[in-house]
Design a protein around this motif. Structure first.
Motif, PDB file in Angstrom:
ATOM      1  N   SER A 171       0.817  -1.206   0.000  1.00  0.00           N
ATOM      2  CA  SER A 171       0.000   0.000   0.000  1.00  0.00           C
ATOM      3  C   SER A 171       0.853   1.259   0.000  1.00  0.00           C
ATOM      4  N   ALA A 172       1.937   1.239   0.777  1.00  0.00           N
ATOM      5  CA  ALA A 172       2.821   2.408   0.828  1.00  0.00           C
ATOM      6  C   ALA A 172       3.500   2.638  -0.509  1.00  0.00           C
ATOM      7  N   GLY A 173       3.634   1.593  -1.322  1.00  0.00           N
ATOM      8  CA  GLY A 173       4.315   1.707  -2.598  1.00  0.00           C
ATOM      9  C   GLY A 173       3.438   2.140  -3.744  1.00  0.00           C
ATOM     10  N   LEU A 174       2.152   2.417  -3.503  1.00  0.00           N
ATOM     11  CA  LEU A 174       1.263   2.827  -4.584  1.00  0.00           C
ATOM     12  C   LEU A 174       1.679   4.204  -5.096  1.00  0.00           C
ATOM     13  N   GLY A 175       2.334   4.225  -6.256  1.00  0.00           N
ATOM     14  CA  GLY A 175       2.783   5.487  -6.832  1.00  0.00           C
ATOM     15  C   GLY A 175       4.001   6.074  -6.144  1.00  0.00           C
ATOM     16  N   ARG A 176       4.558   5.360  -5.183  1.00  0.00           N
ATOM     17  CA  ARG A 176       5.728   5.838  -4.450  1.00  0.00           C
ATOM     18  C   ARG A 176       6.805   4.755  -4.492  1.00  0.00           C
ATOM     19  N   HIS A 177       7.922   5.022  -3.835  1.00  0.00           N
ATOM     20  CA  HIS A 177       9.019   4.060  -3.823  1.00  0.00           C
ATOM     21  C   HIS A 177       9.455   3.812  -2.379  1.00  0.00           C
ATOM     22  N   PRO A 178       8.911   2.776  -1.726  1.00  0.00           N
ATOM     23  CA  PRO A 178       9.449   2.433  -0.404  1.00  0.00           C
ATOM     24  C   PRO A 178      10.940   2.153  -0.535  1.00  0.00           C
ATOM     25  N   GLN A 179      11.732   2.856   0.231  1.00  0.00           N
ATOM     26  CA  GLN A 179      13.186   2.785   0.077  1.00  0.00           C
ATOM     27  C   GLN A 179      13.801   1.749   0.998  1.00  0.00           C
ATOM     28  N   SER A 180      13.342   1.711   2.242  1.00  0.00           N
ATOM     29  CA  SER A 180      13.944   0.787   3.200  1.00  0.00           C
ATOM     30  C   SER A 180      13.049   0.686   4.428  1.00  0.00           C
ATOM     31  N   GLY A 181      13.223  -0.385   5.180  1.00  0.00           N
ATOM     32  CA  GLY A 181      12.438  -0.552   6.397  1.00  0.00           C
ATOM     33  C   GLY A 181      13.075  -1.531   7.351  1.00  0.00           C
ATOM     34  N   LEU A 182      12.997  -1.220   8.615  1.00  0.00           N
ATOM     35  CA  LEU A 182      13.408  -2.125   9.684  1.00  0.00           C
ATOM     36  C   LEU A 182      12.204  -2.370  10.578  1.00  0.00           C
ATOM     37  N   PHE A 183      11.968  -3.632  10.910  1.00  0.00           N
ATOM     38  CA  PHE A 183      10.818  -3.996  11.736  1.00  0.00           C
ATOM     39  C   PHE A 183      11.291  -4.909  12.856  1.00  0.00           C
ATOM     40  N   SER A 184      10.908  -4.585  14.092  1.00  0.00           N
ATOM     41  CA  SER A 184      11.305  -5.358  15.263  1.00  0.00           C
ATOM     42  C   SER A 184      10.095  -5.508  16.173  1.00  0.00           C
ATOM     43  N   THR A 185      10.185  -6.433  17.116  1.00  0.00           N
ATOM     44  CA  THR A 185       9.113  -6.617  18.085  1.00  0.00           C
ATOM     45  C   THR A 185       9.675  -6.589  19.495  1.00  0.00           C
ATOM     46  N   SER A 186       8.794  -6.327  20.449  1.00  0.00           N
ATOM     47  CA  SER A 186       9.167  -6.372  21.861  1.00  0.00           C
ATOM     48  C   SER A 186       7.910  -6.562  22.686  1.00  0.00           C
ATOM     49  N   ARG A 187       8.083  -6.806  23.971  1.00  0.00           N
ATOM     50  CA  ARG A 187       6.986  -6.804  24.933  1.00  0.00           C
ATOM     51  C   ARG A 187       7.063  -5.505  25.714  1.00  0.00           C
ATOM     52  N   GLY A 188       5.932  -4.858  25.904  1.00  0.00           N
ATOM     53  CA  GLY A 188       5.944  -3.609  26.646  1.00  0.00           C
ATOM     54  C   GLY A 188       4.540  -3.096  26.887  1.00  0.00           C
ATOM     55  N   ARG A 189       4.463  -1.905  27.432  1.00  0.00           N
ATOM     56  CA  ARG A 189       3.163  -1.290  27.714  1.00  0.00           C
ATOM     57  C   ARG A 189       2.473  -0.944  26.408  1.00  0.00           C
ATOM     58  N   VAL A 190       1.155  -1.191  26.355  1.00  0.00           N
ATOM     59  CA  VAL A 190       0.392  -0.937  25.142  1.00  0.00           C
ATOM     60  C   VAL A 190      -0.493   0.304  25.271  1.00  0.00           C
ATOM     61  N   ASP A 191      -0.268   1.101  26.321  1.00  0.00           N
ATOM     62  CA  ASP A 191      -1.085   2.303  26.517  1.00  0.00           C
ATOM     63  C   ASP A 191      -0.415   3.563  25.975  1.00  0.00           C
ATOM     64  N   GLY A 192       0.615   3.387  25.144  1.00  0.00           N
ATOM     65  CA  GLY A 192       1.224   4.534  24.487  1.00  0.00           C
ATOM     66  C   GLY A 192       2.344   5.201  25.246  1.00  0.00           C
ATOM     67  N   VAL A 193       2.817   4.594  26.347  1.00  0.00           N
ATOM     68  CA  VAL A 193       3.913   5.172  27.106  1.00  0.00           C
ATOM     69  C   VAL A 193       4.982   4.108  27.383  1.00  0.00           C
TER      70      VAL A 193
END
Length: 283
Positions: A171-193
Motif C-alpha cells: 500500500s505504501a508503494g502505490l505510486g511511491r518508492h518504499p526505500q527501506s524498512g526495519l521492523f522489530s518486536t518487543s513486549r511492553g506497555r500498550v497504553d502509548g507510554v
C-alpha cells in the motif's frame, strides 16, 4: 502518574546544548512520541529508579522504521503513504507539530515541510488511536523527498503480523518508492507510554530493501539466494527478509543476512543518480 509528552516545551528543550539527558522523577513515564523525539535528537532518558506500574497493560509491540521516497512534484502529498501502511496494520494515525496540537491534514503537513525545506521537519504521530505513536520525519534529498515513519504499534495478533506488514508495504508503494524498512518486536506497555521497567528486549523481525537500494548494492539477482521475497511492483519489486524463530534465532538470522550482504560477490555497482543510503537500508 506523570507522563512526559512531546509537546512544544519538550521539543524546545531538546534544542539546548548540555548533557543531552532528560531526567524524570520516580514513576514518570515517556510517551512513545517523546521517546522517539529523544532518539531523533541524540538524547538519552535517565529515569529515576522506581517500581513499574503493576497494573499497566502489557502486550506485543511492533517497532517500525520505514522510509518512502517521493519524486518532487507540486502534486506530492506527504503522509498518505505512511497512513496507508499503518491502515494495513489496523491503525488510524494523525499528524501534528507536537503532542496536544491540532491534527494536520496531508496538505497542511506538506505545506509545513515545504516552508522548512531544505531543513528536515519532524511531526508527531499519534491522535485518537492510542495503538500507534512516534514520529514522521521529512527530509529533502538531491532529487527526491523522503518521509520516514518511526513508530511503535500495538500488535493484537502476532500470527497475522506478516500479512499486515506485506500488505502495508504494498500500500505504501502505490505510486511511491518504499526505500527501506526495519521492523522489530518487543513486549511492553500498550497504553502509548514507556516506563523505567523493561518488559523485554527489542528483537529484529524483518528488513525491507526497495528496488533502488537493491540495485545500488548489486543485490537484485541475489534476493532469493539470501532468503528474501519480492514485495511491491511486478517490474521493480523490493525485497523483504524475515527473521524466524525465537529471540536468539532471529538475532542470528539478522547477523547472517548482514554478513551475506557485505560478503564477496555482492559488491554493488554504481547506480547513476542514486540518492544514497537511507535509514534502515540493508548494509
Amino acid at each position: 502518574m506523570t507522563i512526559v509528552r512531546a509537546d512544544a516545551a519538550f521539543a524546545a528543550r531538546l534544542g539546548h546544548h548540555g548533557e543531552r539527558v532528560v531526567e524524570t522523577p520516580p514513576g514518570a513515564v515517556l510517551s512513545w512520541p517523546a521517546l522517539h523525539l529523544l532518539a531523533e535528537h541524540g538524547w538519552r532518558w535517565r529515569p529515576a529508579a522506581a517500581a513499574g506500574d503493576a497494573g499497566a497493560p502489557v502486550g506485543d509491540l511492533l517497532h517500525v522504521d520505514l522510509t518512502v521516497e517521493h519524486a518532487p512534484s507540486p502534486r506530492t502529498l506527504l503522509g498518505p503513504a505512511s497512513e496507508r501502511f499503518l491502515a494495513a496494520l489496523g491503525r488510524r494515525p494523525s499528524w501534528s507539530r507536537y503532542e496536544g496540537d491540532a491534527p494536520l491534514t496531508p496538505a497542511a503537513l506538506t505545506e509545513v515541510a515545504e516552508r522548512r525545506s531544505p531543513a528536515p521537519t519532524t511531526f508527531v504521530v499519534g491522535g485518537a488511536d492510542r495503538g500507534v505513536g512516534g514520529l514522521l520525519v521529512v527530509e529533502r534529498g538531491p532529487r527526491s523527498v523522503f518521509e520516514t515513519l518511526r513508530v511503535v504499534v500495538t500488535v493484537e495478533d502476532l500470527r497475522g503480523l506478516r500479512d499486515g506488514l506485506q500488505a502495508g508495504l504494498r500500500s505504501a508503494g502505490l505510486g511511491r518508492h518504499p526505500q527501506s524498512g526495519l521492523f522489530s518486536t518487543s513486549r511492553g506497555r500498550v497504553d502509548g507510554v514507556t516506563d523505567a521497567v523493561l518488559r523485554g528486549p527489542v528483537t529484529p523481525l524483518a528488513v525491507f530493501a526497495g528496488a533502488r537500494a537493491l540495485r545500488a548494492r548489486g543485490l537484485t539477482g541475489s534476493v532469493a539466494a539470501l532468503g528474501g521475497r519480492p514485495v511491491g511492483a511486478v517490474r521493480t519489486p523490493g525485497a523483504l527478509f524475515w527473521f524466524d524463530g525465537a529471540e536468539p534465532e532471529r538475532w542470528r538470522a539478522a547477523a547472517d543476512l548482514a554478513r551475506a550482504v557485505r560478503g564477496d560477490g555482492l559488491r554493488p555497482d554504481p547506480v547513476p543518480g542514486h540518492d544514497g543510503g537511507r535509514t534502515g537500508e540493508v548494509r
